[in-house]
Scaffold this motif. Sequence first.
Motif, PDB file in Angstrom:
ATOM      1  N   ARG A 156      57.877  48.660  22.488  1.00  0.00           N
ATOM      2  CA  ARG A 156      59.129  48.138  23.022  1.00  0.00           C
ATOM      3  C   ARG A 156      59.128  48.259  24.544  1.00  0.00           C
ATOM      4  NH1 ARG A 156      63.983  51.455  20.638  1.00  0.00           N
ATOM      5  NH2 ARG A 156      62.905  53.039  21.814  1.00  0.00           N
ATOM      6  N   LYS A 157      59.797  47.318  25.184  1.00  0.00           N
ATOM      7  CA  LYS A 157      59.945  47.350  26.633  1.00  0.00           C
ATOM      8  C   LYS A 157      61.409  47.569  26.978  1.00  0.00           C
ATOM      9  CE  LYS A 157      58.872  44.832  30.864  1.00  0.00           C
ATOM     10  NZ  LYS A 157      58.306  43.605  31.455  1.00  0.00           N
ATOM     11  N   PHE A 158      61.647  48.419  27.961  1.00  0.00           N
ATOM     12  CA  PHE A 158      63.005  48.694  28.402  1.00  0.00           C
ATOM     13  C   PHE A 158      63.563  47.467  29.117  1.00  0.00           C
ATOM     14  CE2 PHE A 158      66.224  50.467  31.281  1.00  0.00           C
ATOM     15  CZ  PHE A 158      66.982  51.180  30.360  1.00  0.00           C
ATOM     16  N   ASN A 159      64.761  47.076  28.717  1.00  0.00           N
ATOM     17  CA  ASN A 159      65.436  45.931  29.323  1.00  0.00           C
ATOM     18  C   ASN A 159      66.451  46.483  30.320  1.00  0.00           C
ATOM     19  OD1 ASN A 159      67.542  43.931  29.726  1.00  0.00           O
ATOM     20  ND2 ASN A 159      66.599  42.766  28.058  1.00  0.00           N
ATOM     21  N   HIS A 160      66.216  46.250  31.597  1.00  0.00           N
ATOM     22  CA  HIS A 160      67.084  46.808  32.639  1.00  0.00           C
ATOM     23  C   HIS A 160      68.484  46.197  32.622  1.00  0.00           C
ATOM     24  CE1 HIS A 160      64.113  49.402  34.492  1.00  0.00           C
ATOM     25  NE2 HIS A 160      63.232  48.427  34.294  1.00  0.00           N
ATOM     26  N   HIS A 161      68.620  45.012  32.080  1.00  0.00           N
ATOM     27  CA  HIS A 161      69.934  44.364  31.994  1.00  0.00           C
ATOM     28  C   HIS A 161      70.811  45.030  30.928  1.00  0.00           C
ATOM     29  CE1 HIS A 161      72.985  41.271  32.223  1.00  0.00           C
ATOM     30  NE2 HIS A 161      72.882  41.093  30.912  1.00  0.00           N
ATOM     31  N   LYS A 163      70.047  47.934  29.453  1.00  0.00           N
ATOM     32  CA  LYS A 163      69.843  49.382  29.532  1.00  0.00           C
ATOM     33  C   LYS A 163      69.397  49.965  28.192  1.00  0.00           C
ATOM     34  CE  LYS A 163      71.364  49.638  33.816  1.00  0.00           C
ATOM     35  NZ  LYS A 163      70.436  49.030  34.730  1.00  0.00           N
ATOM     36  N   GLN A 164      68.675  49.165  27.402  1.00  0.00           N
ATOM     37  CA  GLN A 164      68.158  49.584  26.099  1.00  0.00           C
ATOM     38  C   GLN A 164      66.735  49.041  25.924  1.00  0.00           C
ATOM     39  OE1 GLN A 164      69.806  51.541  23.799  1.00  0.00           O
ATOM     40  NE2 GLN A 164      71.458  51.688  25.288  1.00  0.00           N
ATOM     41  N   TYR A 165      66.025  49.608  24.961  1.00  0.00           N
ATOM     42  CA  TYR A 165      64.721  49.066  24.571  1.00  0.00           C
ATOM     43  C   TYR A 165      64.987  47.958  23.559  1.00  0.00           C
ATOM     44  CZ  TYR A 165      62.409  53.061  26.738  1.00  0.00           C
ATOM     45  OH  TYR A 165      61.933  53.993  27.635  1.00  0.00           O
ATOM     46  N   THR A 166      65.219  46.756  24.049  1.00  0.00           N
ATOM     47  CA  THR A 166      65.574  45.645  23.165  1.00  0.00           C
ATOM     48  C   THR A 166      64.438  44.646  22.988  1.00  0.00           C
ATOM     49  OG1 THR A 166      66.549  44.508  25.063  1.00  0.00           O
ATOM     50  CG2 THR A 166      68.055  45.773  23.647  1.00  0.00           C
ATOM     51  N   ASP A 167      63.442  44.720  23.833  1.00  0.00           N
ATOM     52  CA  ASP A 167      62.369  43.727  23.815  1.00  0.00           C
ATOM     53  C   ASP A 167      61.153  44.268  23.060  1.00  0.00           C
ATOM     54  OD1 ASP A 167      64.119  42.304  25.474  1.00  0.00           O
ATOM     55  OD2 ASP A 167      63.145  43.035  27.298  1.00  0.00           O
ATOM     56  N   ILE A 168      60.871  43.680  21.891  1.00  0.00           N
ATOM     57  CA  ILE A 168      59.688  44.071  21.111  1.00  0.00           C
ATOM     58  C   ILE A 168      58.503  43.276  21.646  1.00  0.00           C
ATOM     59  CG2 ILE A 168      58.646  44.231  18.817  1.00  0.00           C
ATOM     60  CD1 ILE A 168      61.230  45.913  19.183  1.00  0.00           C
ATOM     61  N   ILE A 169      57.508  43.978  22.149  1.00  0.00           N
ATOM     62  CA  ILE A 169      56.330  43.348  22.748  1.00  0.00           C
ATOM     63  C   ILE A 169      55.251  43.092  21.703  1.00  0.00           C
ATOM     64  CG2 ILE A 169      54.514  43.615  24.493  1.00  0.00           C
ATOM     65  CD1 ILE A 169      57.402  43.341  25.613  1.00  0.00           C
ATOM     66  N   GLU A 170      55.075  44.052  20.786  1.00  0.00           N
ATOM     67  CA  GLU A 170      53.992  43.940  19.807  1.00  0.00           C
ATOM     68  C   GLU A 170      54.271  44.824  18.602  1.00  0.00           C
ATOM     69  OE1 GLU A 170      49.126  44.633  19.634  1.00  0.00           O
ATOM     70  OE2 GLU A 170      50.162  44.781  21.563  1.00  0.00           O
ATOM     71  N   LYS A 171      53.841  44.336  17.441  1.00  0.00           N
ATOM     72  CA  LYS A 171      53.854  45.141  16.207  1.00  0.00           C
ATOM     73  C   LYS A 171      52.395  45.396  15.859  1.00  0.00           C
ATOM     74  CE  LYS A 171      55.270  44.956  11.342  1.00  0.00           C
ATOM     75  NZ  LYS A 171      55.964  44.146  10.303  1.00  0.00           N
ATOM     76  N   ILE A 172      52.046  46.683  15.700  1.00  0.00           N
ATOM     77  CA  ILE A 172      50.669  47.055  15.388  1.00  0.00           C
ATOM     78  C   ILE A 172      50.657  47.649  13.979  1.00  0.00           C
ATOM     79  CG2 ILE A 172      48.666  48.390  16.089  1.00  0.00           C
ATOM     80  CD1 ILE A 172      49.958  48.532  18.934  1.00  0.00           C
ATOM     81  N   LEU A 173      50.044  46.928  13.053  1.00  0.00           N
ATOM     82  CA  LEU A 173      50.016  47.344  11.653  1.00  0.00           C
ATOM     83  C   LEU A 173      49.037  48.487  11.421  1.00  0.00           C
ATOM     84  CD1 LEU A 173      50.028  43.861   9.900  1.00  0.00           C
ATOM     85  CD2 LEU A 173      51.909  45.498   9.996  1.00  0.00           C
ATOM     86  N   PHE A 174      49.373  49.365  10.467  1.00  0.00           N
ATOM     87  CA  PHE A 174      48.458  50.404  10.010  1.00  0.00           C
ATOM     88  C   PHE A 174      47.542  49.769   8.971  1.00  0.00           C
ATOM     89  CE2 PHE A 174      52.124  53.654  10.637  1.00  0.00           C
ATOM     90  CZ  PHE A 174      51.964  53.579  12.007  1.00  0.00           C
ATOM     91  N   GLU A 175      46.237  49.944   9.156  1.00  0.00           N
ATOM     92  CA  GLU A 175      45.274  49.272   8.300  1.00  0.00           C
ATOM     93  C   GLU A 175      44.424  50.223   7.465  1.00  0.00           C
ATOM     94  OE1 GLU A 175      43.001  46.353  10.493  1.00  0.00           O
ATOM     95  OE2 GLU A 175      44.677  46.024  11.870  1.00  0.00           O
ATOM     96  N   GLY A 176      44.718  51.521   7.511  1.00  0.00           N
ATOM     97  CA  GLY A 176      43.892  52.517   6.810  1.00  0.00           C
ATOM     98  C   GLY A 176      44.062  52.478   5.307  1.00  0.00           C
TER      99      GLY A 176
END
Length: 176
Positions: A156-161, A163-176
Amino acid sequence: MQSIPLYSLVIFPNEAQKLLIKDYKQLLKSKIGWFGSANAAAHITVVNFENEIALALYIQQIRECCKNITPQKVTFNSWDSFGEKTFFIAPDERSKTYLNTLISNLHHNLGFKTNTVNAHLTIARGLDHERMNAAKSTFNVIDVNFEFNCDAIFVRKFNHHTKQYTDIIEKILFEG
């Protein structure tokens, strides 16, 4: 004043649980007023990165680590607190062991030191004695039992507008 990390790696409960936790926070806010994390989306923090350069240095290692993590159903089924400051939903023992080990191993694989790991879903932080008592009395009459498949971490990326972590940049799946 401490700066807010620009990026945060987290585990999310499912959508219905995120909405319910949002409702819990609003209920508490109506009783005690604003508190730390009142508007934060439900999550379990894995690790934070101060800036884009720090994230870029580690993102490939994080992706590689996630290839070896086995997804597991986790359960959060009790209310708890860290002293009088933070009120949260705690995992059962099996889930706590899985999540704490996952977070510790990821930190270790990235070369980070970890002091203590205690996976939880925060309802409120920055409380005082009176407001903690209000939180406990509000929620101790409500049964909580969240189960979800822990199968990914999210960047997640912090959104300065907002003031929350609203922007999901990437989902990384567990593959084990």
